[in-house]
Enzyme design. Structure first.
Site: not given
Ligand code: NAD
Length: 480
Positions: A254, A288
């Site tokens: 991720e 993110c």
């Protein structure tokens, strides 16, 4: 490096026992709002890592022997404990990471949601049965825990991003060794204490710290490890994925994002700026899936910019422990330097800094929420993930050209579009090459949905109905 004695300590946690680390070395942990040392984190030696590995192998056989029903009950209990402890855990997170206390407590709640969801999904693991081509054949596809997991977790959501991995791995019946960020050790230790208190097999959870590259290069090829999972930057993700590939280990990655936000001419630009400013500067932009490159159609550009800047100027930046704080400091001096460098690069290339653009004070890692316009396409901020409180706004007239620019990076994590024109919603949603889309929405990651990146932003997903999938291996059994 310092001697570990006489410090407020964050220790390794192996087999339910805190250990000081046989290197005797440690590194300081700082409060990013004050720059003061709040403790020290122990560094593991290879002997400590060997102990963590052999313990996890034992933990795997004990934890996977529990029924899914039992595992579900234990993970649900851990969720209840986290919720009951959210004030103390949230405070520890604010002190080590900087985010406002209410955001930290919300993160503890979100971590609890992940543990509860992982426990619920543990109870729903089923085998598939089918009749083979020869009718005398019965075929079963079974799902087994993949083994011992090595997890590397970051500092921006230090508890929730680890909770996703613990929920999937423990729900599937795996053991897990986690190396959290050394900058934020307390959050994962708090999560793990709740898991232990709830009844997770102590040997099934290990927490180790150290020099990140040394720990990962030791754990990834270790034969005891069957799965690698990492959340962090693309360059580090590529290093770890390469090491895992060499050892033939599956990975979940991720990684970073550089989310485009498309604001179309039919929107109410003032209302939208009111909605987007808090989303942009949440966690000081260190997310993110943070909205990052604002592409605003010419017709509404000036009004949007004016209101966005006005609202940004009003944000109260300060110590996360204070009630009035809306944005805390950056997590580390390293992040302060990185953000300053991106702004200086944009300034040198002719960008206009509409507000912010500088550090606040000289104590702690505070950086002013910053809005930029007229940023040339070659500026670093439009090519590298800023991961901070920077909002470059780009005017557009031609949708196809805007999409080309929005998709022109290696990132493909998330993208957002704001329009009520149904045809445009469909076109832009189809056109943005990302794993998460918000249409008139900036969603957060809830356990019910899988999150994963396209392109270099990642590999595999976390959460959703398939939260256990990355931690399972299948077995095809054919019986006559
Ligand atoms: P970084 O890449 O140096 O570190 C990110 C994380 O990876 C840290 O927790 C660190 O301990 C760990 N790490 C670094 N090298 C490692 C190695 N060789 N083996 C194992 N773990 C390792 O970046 P940083 O300066 O700390 O953070 C900034 C960048 O990180 C941002 O630009 C962003 O891309 C990325 N990031 C992304 C997320 C995310 O949620 N996807 C979270 C945190 C950081």
């Amino acid at each position: 490096m310092k001697d570990f004695a006489n410090m407020s300590n964050f220790r390794l946690l192996i087999d339910g026992q805190e250990r000081e680390g046989s290197t005797g070395l440690c590194e300081d942990v700082f409060n990013p709002a004050t720059g003061q040392v709040i403790g020290a984190v122990a560094h593991a030696s290879t002997a400590d890592l060997d102990l963590a590995l052999s313990t996890a192998v034992r933990g795997l056989s004990e934890w996977s022997a529990k029924t899914p029903w039992e595992r579900g009950a234990i993970l649900k209990k851990s969720a209840d404990l986290l919720r009951a402890r959210k004030h103390e855990l949230g405070l520890a997170m604010t002190l080590e990471q900087g985010k406002p206390l209410r955001e930290a407590m919300a993160e503890v709640d979100r971590s609890a949601d992940f543990m509860e969801w992982g426990g619920e999904q543990a109870r729903r693991v089923v085998a598939e049965g089918l009749i083979g081509r020869d009718p005398a054949n019965r075929i079963t596809i079974e799902r087994h825990p993949i083994g011992v997991v090595a997890a590397f977790t970051p500092w921006n959501f230090p508890m929730a991003l680890a909770a996703k991995k613990f929920a999937g791995a423990l729900g599937a019946g795996c053991a897990i060794i986690c190396k959290p960020s050394e900058e934020t050790p307390a959050s994962v230790l708090g999560l793990v204490r709740a898991l232990l208190d709830a009844g997770v097999t102590p040997a099934a959870i290990g927490v180790v710290f150290g020099v990140p590259s040394e720990v990962s290069s030791y754990l990834i090829p270790a034969p005891e490890i069957s799965k690698i999972t990492f959340t962090g930057s693309i360059p580090v993700g590529k290093l770890l994925a390469a090491a895992a590939g060499k050892a033939m280990k599956p990975v979940t990655m991720e990684l970073g994002g550089h989310a485009p936000v498309v604001v179309c001419k039919d929107t109410d630009p003032e209302a939208l700026a009111d909605y987007l400013v808090p989303k942009k500067f949440f966690n000081a932009g260190q997310i993110c899936i943070c909205p990052t490159r604002f592409f605003v159609e010419s017709e509404v550009h000036d009004r949007f910019v004016e209101r966005f800047v006005e609202n940004t100027k009003q944000l109260r930046v300060g110590d996360g422990t204070l009630d009035e704080t809306q944005m805390g400091p950056l997590a580390s001096p390293k992040r302060l330097e990185a953000i300053s460098a991106l702004v200086e690069d944009a300034r040198a290339r002719g960008a206009a800094i509409l507000t912010g653009g500088e550090r606040i004070g000289n104590i702690g890692n505070f950086y002013a929420p910053t809005v930029l316009k007229n940023v040339p396409a070659e500026a670093r901020i439009l090519r590298e993930e800023p991961f901070g409180p920077l909002a470059p706004i780009i005017r557009f007239d031609d949708e196809a050209e805007m999409l080309r620019q929005a998709n022109g990076l290696e990132y493909g994590l998330s993208g957002y579009l704001f329009t009520n024109d149904a045809k445009r919603q469909r076109r832009l949603s189809d056109g943005l090459q990302v794993g998460t889309i918000g249409i008139n929405d900036i969603p957060t990651h809830i356990p019910e949905v899988p999150l994963g990146g396209w392109k270099d932003s990642g590999y595999g997903t976390e959460g959703g109905q398939t939260i256990l999938g990355p931690y399972q291996k299948t077995k095809f059994v054919s019986q006559r």
